[in-house]
Each structure stands twice: as C-alpha cells, then as structure tokens.
Design a protein around this motif. Structure first.
Motif, PDB file in Angstrom:
ATOM      1  N   TRP A   1       0.863  -1.189   0.000  1.00  6.43           N
ATOM      2  CA  TRP A   1       0.000   0.000   0.000  1.00  6.43           C
ATOM      3  C   TRP A   1       0.890   1.227   0.000  1.00  6.43           C
ATOM      4  CZ3 TRP A   1      -0.954   3.742   4.041  1.00  6.43           C
ATOM      5  CH2 TRP A   1      -2.047   4.595   3.800  1.00  6.43           C
ATOM      6  N   GLU A   2       0.606   2.166  -0.881  1.00 10.23           N
ATOM      7  CA  GLU A   2       1.407   3.383  -0.959  1.00 10.23           C
ATOM      8  C   GLU A   2       0.981   4.355   0.134  1.00 10.23           C
ATOM      9  OE1 GLU A   2       2.729   6.887  -4.134  1.00 10.23           O
ATOM     10  OE2 GLU A   2       1.520   5.164  -4.811  1.00 10.23           O
ATOM     11  N   ASP A   3       1.929   4.736   0.951  1.00  3.87           N
ATOM     12  CA  ASP A   3       1.674   5.627   2.074  1.00  3.87           C
ATOM     13  C   ASP A   3       1.220   6.991   1.562  1.00  3.87           C
ATOM     14  OD1 ASP A   3       1.665   7.029   4.449  1.00  3.87           O
ATOM     15  OD2 ASP A   3       3.794   6.729   4.886  1.00  3.87           O
ATOM     16  N   ASP A   4       0.052   7.449   2.043  1.00  3.89           N
ATOM     17  CA  ASP A   4      -0.422   8.777   1.646  1.00  3.89           C
ATOM     18  C   ASP A   4       0.180   9.882   2.517  1.00  3.89           C
ATOM     19  OD1 ASP A   4      -1.747   8.528   4.075  1.00  3.89           O
ATOM     20  OD2 ASP A   4      -3.753   8.400   3.198  1.00  3.89           O
ATOM     21  N   ARG A   5       0.948   9.472   3.552  1.00  2.00           N
ATOM     22  CA  ARG A   5       1.655  10.389   4.452  1.00  2.00           C
ATOM     23  C   ARG A   5       0.705  11.396   5.110  1.00  2.00           C
ATOM     24  NH1 ARG A   5       7.029   9.237   3.797  1.00  2.00           N
ATOM     25  NH2 ARG A   5       7.712  11.012   5.050  1.00  2.00           N
ATOM     26  N   ASN A   6      -0.520  10.990   5.311  1.00  2.00           N
ATOM     27  CA  ASN A   6      -1.509  11.815   6.011  1.00  2.00           C
ATOM     28  C   ASN A   6      -1.499  11.408   7.483  1.00  2.00           C
ATOM     29  OD1 ASN A   6      -3.614  13.549   6.616  1.00  2.00           O
ATOM     30  ND2 ASN A   6      -5.193  12.087   5.951  1.00  2.00           N
ATOM     31  N   TYR A   7      -0.497  11.902   8.215  1.00  2.00           N
ATOM     32  CA  TYR A   7      -0.283  11.474   9.587  1.00  2.00           C
ATOM     33  C   TYR A   7      -1.016  12.379  10.567  1.00  2.00           C
ATOM     34  CZ  TYR A   7       3.705   9.426   7.114  1.00  2.00           C
ATOM     35  OH  TYR A   7       4.504   8.765   6.220  1.00  2.00           O
ATOM     36  N   PRO A   8      -1.555  11.819  11.664  1.00  2.00           N
ATOM     37  CA  PRO A   8      -2.167  12.655  12.698  1.00  2.00           C
ATOM     38  C   PRO A   8      -1.126  13.570  13.338  1.00  2.00           C
ATOM     39  CG  PRO A   8      -2.724  10.323  13.016  1.00  2.00           C
ATOM     40  CD  PRO A   8      -1.646  10.379  11.985  1.00  2.00           C
TER      41      PRO A   8
END
Length: 258
Positions: free
Chosen positions: A142-149
C-alpha cells in the motif's frame, strides 16, 4: 572508567577504524535519540513505559482490534517524518561515501528512515519500516499517503486493500513475527565479510537481532560499542566509547579523515 581510560579507549577505537576496510554498523533506537525519537527501554521515557508492547506490537492484538494500533503507528510515523537526521547519521553516510573504506554497511533495528535521509545508501532494516505498508491478508503493498495525525489519537480505521479488502497494516516486525529472511541473510553476509563491527545505541535485549554481535565476536573481528551506558552487548565489545551517536561518530570521522 576513568577519564584517562576513556581517552585511551577512544584512541584505540580511532586506530581500529583507520585500519578497517569493511565495516558493519549495527544500530538501535539510541542512534535516533539525538534526533528526538524516544528509545524503547529507558526506564523513564522509553516507548514501552507508556504503552503495552503486547497491545501495540503483536499480531494477535492487531487481529483482535486494529484501530488503536493503526492510530498509534500512524502518529509515530508522523513524529519520525518530522524528525531530522542527527550528526551521527550524517557521519555514517560520510564514512560510506569516503575513500577510506571498501564498504560500510548499516544493519538497523530502527523503523525510522533517518539513516537514509542522513545520506546512507546501504541500509538493512531488520524490523521493517514505519513508512512501508501492506495488506494483512494478501500482502499487497500500500502506498503511504503520508496523512499522519498531528497529535496522538485513540482510534483510526485502517484503509482497506484494493486487491482483497483486507486491512492495511504497518510494515514493521511485531513481537512473535519472524524477521525478514532476505534482510537477515544480508546482515549475516556483511558480518562474515567485515573486519570491524561498530555497535551504536542498542540495548542488546531484543532477539534474534542481538545475536548478530555475537556472530562477529565468534569470528574474532574487533567490535566497537558506542553507547552512553553499558549494555547487554558490552561483553562482546573489544572497545567501548561512552558517548551518544551524535557525539562519537562525527568525532571519529574527524580523526580518521585527518
């Protein structure tokens, strides 16, 4: 160790590093401590003093309730992504790219990417990466969308695999899971070829990773440990340098480059 003994030990470390051509660097959480990332087993600030490792780092806990685990790892990924490589990471990268050696290979237990962002090219991750993800069921990446909390949150639903509908999981090695064989075999190969092992910032408690320095010891190659305090691996060390990675490694590079 007295100040004079420490100075003598450092002088001997420098001499070993000058003579070595094939170096295996073995790093743990202490390598990234100077970048602001917490170690795991510090009795006051360690990661495992704040959360139960069996609740946040086991496949059984994940299969039972993945949402708290996904939330925690996504927040940790954000913390690691915002951290900056420290002088120790950059010193190892300098060593790799220098004319002083044939190779410097890094085997790390860390799941951050600070070695790579610090400039290192030859890095093996024994315990996976916070920035690698795959499906729990079919292993589709899965490609990380880098939408981190930005802040810790209690629960977050993992995305679903587009291939089979299973939950996407962090690409880290949890307790009870096997280490990746390709990475393990490469670490063993580099140790078999090395004429110096440098251990940086690891407690030497987690197995089987902690057995790698023993392999070097059994081969009879010099082992240098860089750590602020003695560890379980100190018994295997030929020499010890009592310092952090960001203190010792740049100093070592300055000396052997002079």
């Amino acid at each position: 160790m007295s100040e004079r003994q420490l100075e003598k030990s450092i002088e001997q470390v420098i001499e070993l590093a000058r003579e070595a051509r094939n170096i295996e660097v073995f790093t743990g959480a202490g390598m990234s401590a100077d970048s602001g990332l917490e170690t795991y087993r510090d009795d006051k600030t360690g990661v495992w003093t704040k959360v139960d490792p069996q609740a946040m780092a086991s496949i059984d806990a994940w299969l039972k309730d993945p949402e708290p685990i996904w939330a925690w790892y996504r927040w940790r990924a954000g913390v690691a992504a915002r951290a900056e490589p420290n002088a120790g990471h950059r010193a190892i990268a300098y060593w790799q790219g220098s004319h002083l050696v044939d190779y410097v290979h890094v085997t790390t237990q860390n799941i951050d990417d600070l070695h790579e962002r610090g400039g290192s090219k030859d890095v093996t991750h024994l315990h996976g990466s916070l920035f690698s993800y795959y499906c729990t069921d079919c292993q589709q990446p899965w490609e990380d969308d880098r939408n981190y909390p930005a802040q810790p949150i209690e629960r977050l639903t993992p995305p679903l695999c587009q291939n089979c509908g299973g939950f996407i999981r962090p690409g880290v090695v949890w307790f009870g899971e096997q280490l990746p064989m390709t990475e393990w075999d490469l670490a063993e190969q580099r140790i078999a070829e090395a004429d110096l092992m440098v251990i940086v910032g690891t407690s030497g408690i987690v197995q089987p990773a902690a057995s790698l320095p023993e392999m070097a010891y059994q081969r009879g190659i010099p082992i240098v440990e860089i750590s602020p305090a003695p560890t379980e691996l100190t018994r295997w060390a030929t020499l010890s340098w009592t310092a952090t990675a960001a203190q010792a490694l740049p100093a070592l590079m300055r000396e052997i480059s002079a």
